[in-house]
Scaffold this active site. Structure first.
Site, short mmCIF file in Angstrom:
data_model
loop_
_atom_site.label_atom_id
_atom_site.label_comp_id
_atom_site.label_asym_id
_atom_site.label_seq_id
_atom_site.Cartn_x
_atom_site.Cartn_y
_atom_site.Cartn_z
N VAL A 365 0.85 -1.37 0.08
CA VAL A 365 -0.05 -0.01 0.03
C VAL A 365 0.77 1.46 0.14
O VAL A 365 0.39 2.40 -0.26
CB VAL A 365 -0.87 0.13 1.17
CG1 VAL A 365 -2.11 -1.06 1.05
CG2 VAL A 365 -0.34 -0.06 2.42
N GLY A 366 2.22 1.17 0.05
CA GLY A 366 2.93 2.13 0.01
C GLY A 366 4.55 1.91 0.08
O GLY A 366 4.73 0.84 0.84
N GLY A 369 10.20 5.99 2.52
CA GLY A 369 10.04 6.29 4.03
C GLY A 369 10.48 5.11 4.71
O GLY A 369 9.82 4.58 5.62
N GLY A 371 10.76 2.05 4.06
CA GLY A 371 10.39 0.76 3.80
C GLY A 371 9.22 0.41 2.96
O GLY A 371 8.77 1.54 2.51
N VAL A 373 5.24 -0.92 2.71
CA VAL A 373 4.18 -1.18 3.71
C VAL A 373 3.17 -2.04 3.05
O VAL A 373 2.69 -2.00 1.88
CB VAL A 373 3.51 -0.03 4.17
CG1 VAL A 373 2.33 -0.14 5.17
CG2 VAL A 373 4.38 1.22 4.77
N ASP A 492 10.97 12.80 12.37
CA ASP A 492 10.63 12.90 10.77
C ASP A 492 9.16 13.34 10.66
O ASP A 492 8.61 12.75 9.91
CB ASP A 492 10.77 11.77 10.12
CG ASP A 492 11.07 11.75 8.65
OD1 ASP A 492 11.31 12.76 8.35
OD2 ASP A 492 11.03 10.57 7.99
#
Ligand SMILES: *[C@@H]1O[C@H](CO)[C@@H](O)[C@H](O)[C@H]1NC(C)=O
Ligand SMILES: *[C@@H]1O[C@H](CO)[C@@H](O)[C@H](O)[C@H]1NC(C)=O
Ligand SMILES: *[C@@H]1O[C@H](CO)[C@@H](O)[C@H](O)[C@H]1NC(C)=O
Ligand SMILES: *[C@@H]1O[C@H](CO)[C@@H](O)[C@H](O)[C@H]1NC(C)=O
Length: 685
Positions: A365-366, A369, A371, A373, A492
């Site tokens: 799903v992403g 950043g 890694g 996901v 972050d």
């Protein structure tokens, strides 16, 4: 008168002669033996031949140096009064069982012989037909079709094993052919005489054309091949054949080479225009002798080899299956180091593997950043709490050194619970990967809500939503900084780390994760991680992350939410400076996202921009704490006037360091690491 008497006596003499001839050999002979049971008296046996109880004619068994013969008990008339050899036809089925694959021998013959008494005949290469002294003698008057299974018994001739020959008074064949038959397509098929299986022979001699046809083939084929293997003009037969001949078989074994030779059935016909031997009915023949050679000889070896090979292949197959299962288990199950055991927030890799369908690509799903996901279903995980979906973040840290310490932090971070934080459910270390399990937040991140072009709703993010989000992020950060038992520095803060849930509630994610990447491979060095545009100026100087540097990033985020602009656009643009310039020139509301039009609360906008500017102060001492920020945004306290500041020093520094192209830096964002010596982060309050 004397002449008449002499004529009469001549007449009677002729009559007598004809009758005498008839008495010894009939003009035609015809017989069929479907097996030899009960026909002992019709077959003259000699030497080692015998008729077995079940009706097989056995010429020799497999003992050494045997010779056996078997002839039809009555002679056959083979020469006509006009001195030509009469047509005849014979058919028989034989079996040769060798003592072993290489030691079969020597062979057998179908023979036309002037006598059934071949008492002088020798064994081995003489095939029970002739002997050393009379081999080749024209006075032998023998014709034989030899079925030879031994190779090269005479060095001077070019003999091969497994052949058929036509022999006239000698054991040197005049015509010789390797054993074969013609198949349906007219192709020659070789086969073995000494195979232990029944073999059918047709031998036809045509008197008028003096042609001998020979067909040999394995009985199992059923139909007789159309083309004979040998079709030979044999005028020589007349010199060999006498008026009356005995027909039959001879066979012999050698010293080292021996086979059992059997005839299973035999038919014969001679005389008449075109005699045809009666067809042997395979079903009426006695059962073929047991092929014991199979166990001892070639076939036995083959069977042993096949069994051995099969076993080896089976074992290899089993091993590979076991190996694959083992590999799969390795893939799914972690080998735990001591420190990993007994952590309440540790997930089993097997469960995460199942939950994400084996980390399938369609579950991503992403990414970016730190890694990738994956969306997972938590139904398959017992220890999972709350929501039925989870997000699994797969990180491959540049070194595993820091993982242990990081996991120790996670263990406490796992207990962080706030409505504006993405709950960290747990973790799992697998090989070089660290897997972090979070609540799954369905709406995506603030970044995409603010900027992605065709937004789902088709409208810009409303002012109300923006202000709620800003307050929510502030609340989350406040919790991390001041409300929990330890100070947790996020490190972050940026729009892509703010996830939005169903209720448009912001949730801050990835807290503390940058910590994992701060541990460099060089000793005593620490890598500062952050995103260009959100990094406080002091970070590039001393690398010290602090709550103040989080506040700076929050300030940038706040200005971004209001203005809808990225913190750095081109080489010279910095959002904080730009808003400051507008503030100085008294046009602060010019910073509000123009896409909102007039759809925003002026007072709230002024408030948010003022707080943003305050947080973005280049000097960390001037920035408010998150506690203050929270109060400002909720109007519990008034925002102090922000004095004019310019952070041109930072811009020039960035430009000199990165060749002036700050925006290109933004693109590589979180993975651009700046190496600066530093220490310390989460410190006890
Ligand atoms: C062989 O023996 C059987 C039974 O005794 C007899 O019927 C048959 O005619 C014999 N065959 C020959 C060719 O003599
Ligand atoms: C010899 O005589 C037989 C009949 O007795 C006949 O069928 C055959 O054709 C004759 N052969 C020759 C070469 O004349
Ligand atoms: C074959 O020899 C035996 C004795 O050895 C004798 O009784 C028999 O008559 C002989 N047969 C012929 C056809 O010569
Ligand atoms: C022998 O074989 C040839 C060729 O197949 C055939 O023409 C001939 O008729 C055969 N002769 C006999 C006696 O079977």
């Amino acid at each position: 008168m004397g002449k008449a008497r002499s004529m009469v006596s001549l007449f009677f003499l002729v009559i007598f002669l004809v009758r005498a001839q008839r008495s010894t050999a009939e003009s035609t002979t015809e017989f069929i033996f479907q097996g030899f049971k009960g026909n002992q008296s019709d077959i003259q046996l000699q030497g080692d031949s015998t008729i077995t109880p079940n009706g097989l004619l056995r010429l020799t068994d497999r003992n050494s140096n045997l010779a056996g013969t078997a002839f039809y008990h009555k002679p056959v008339r083979l020469v006509d009064s006009n001195s030509s050899v009469r047509s005849f036809s014979t058919s028989f089925v034989f079996v040769i069982i060798p003592s072993s694959s290489v030691n079969g021998g020597f062979g057998f013959t179908f023979t036309l012989s002037p006598t059934p008494n071949r008492t002088d005949a020798e064994s081995a290469q003489y095939l029970g037909l002739l002997n050393e002294r009379n081999d080749g003698d024209p006075s032998n008057h023998v014709f034989a079709v030899e079925f030879d299974t031994v190779q090269g018994f005479k060095d001077d001739t070019n003999r091969i094993g497994n052949h058929i020959g036509l022999n006239f008074n000698s054991l040197s064949s005049e015509v010789q052919e390797p054993v074969a038959y013609f198949n349906k397509d007219g192709k020659k098929e070789d086969f073995q005489l000494a195979s232990g299986e029944p073999i059918q022979v047709f031998l036809d001699y045509d008197g008028p054309t003096k042609t001998l046809n020979l067909t040999v083939y394995p009985t199992r084929l059923g139909a007789k091949p159309r083309t004979p293997m040998i079709s030979q003009h044999v005028p020589k037969l007349l010199q060999v054949v006498q008026e009356e001949m005995f027909v039959g078989f001879t066979a012999a074994t050698g010293r080292d080479q021996s086979s059992a030779h059997y005839v299973m059935g035999w038919s014969f016909s001679s005389g008449g225009d075109r005699p045809v031997a009666a067809t042997l009915n395979p079903s009426e023949l006695p059962p073929s002798p047991p092929n014991r050679a199979k166990k001892r000889g070639y076939s036995g070896k083959v069977i042993a080899l096949i069994v051995a090979l099969t076993t080896v292949i089976l074992i290899m197959f089993l091993l590979s299956v076991i190996f694959m299962l083992y590999k799969r288990r390795l893939q799914q199950e972690e080998i735990l180091e001591d420190w990993e055991v007994d952590h309440p927030h540790r997930f089993r890799y097997k469960d995460l593997y199942a939950a994400t369908d084996g980390f399938k690509e369609n579950r991503i799903v992403g990414s970016g950043g730190f890694g990738t996901v994956y969306r997972g279903s938590s139904i398959k995980i017992k220890s999972s709490s709350s929501s039925d979906q989870i997000a699994v973040k797969k990180i491959t840290p540049n070194s595993m050194q820091g993982v242990r310490e990081f996991v120790a932090e996670i263990e406490s971070l796992g207990r962080l619970r706030h409505k504006n934080l993405v709950n960290l459910q747990g973790w799992c270390k697998h090989g070089n990967d660290l897997l972090l399990v979070y609540d799954y937040i369905p709406n995506g991140c603030l970044d995409s809500l603010l900027y992605s072009k065709p937004r789902r709703s088709g409208a810009v993010l409303s002012w109300n939503a923006r202000f709620q989000i800003a307050k929510g992020v502030a609340a989350g950060l406040l919790y991390l900084h001041e409300e929990w038992e330890k100070i947790v520095i996020h490190r972050d803060v940026k729009p892509s780390n703010v996830l939005i849930d169903e209720d448009m509630n912001p949730r801050l994610g990835d807290f503390g994760l940058a910590r994992l990447h701060e541990r460099g491979s060089l000793q005593h060095t620490t890598v500062v991680v952050g995103t260009i545009g959100y990094m406080a100026p002091e970070l590039t100087r001393n690398g010290n992350s602090s709550s103040a540097s989080d506040v700076f990033a929050f300030g940038v985020l706040l200005l971004e939410i209001v203005s809808g602009r990225k913190p750095t656009d081109s080489g010279s643009f910095f959002l904080g400076d730009w808003v400051m310039e507008l503030q100085v020139s008294g046009e602060i509301l010019g910073a509000v996202d123009p896409r909102l039009g007039s759809g925003f609360d002026e007072e709230e906008a002024r408030l948010a921009l003022a707080v943003g500017l305050l947080c973005c102060h280049p000097k960390m001492g001037y920035r408010p704490t998150m506690g203050m920020v929270h109060k400002y945004l909720n109007r519990d306290e008034d925002v102090p006037e922000v004095e004019e500041y310019s952070d041109s020093s930072r811009r020039s520094r960035l430009r000199s360091k990165y060749g002036g192209d700050v925006s290109s830096f933004d693109r590589v964002s979180s993975s651009s690491l700046t190496r600066i010596s530093s220490t310390s982060f989460i410190s006890a309050r």
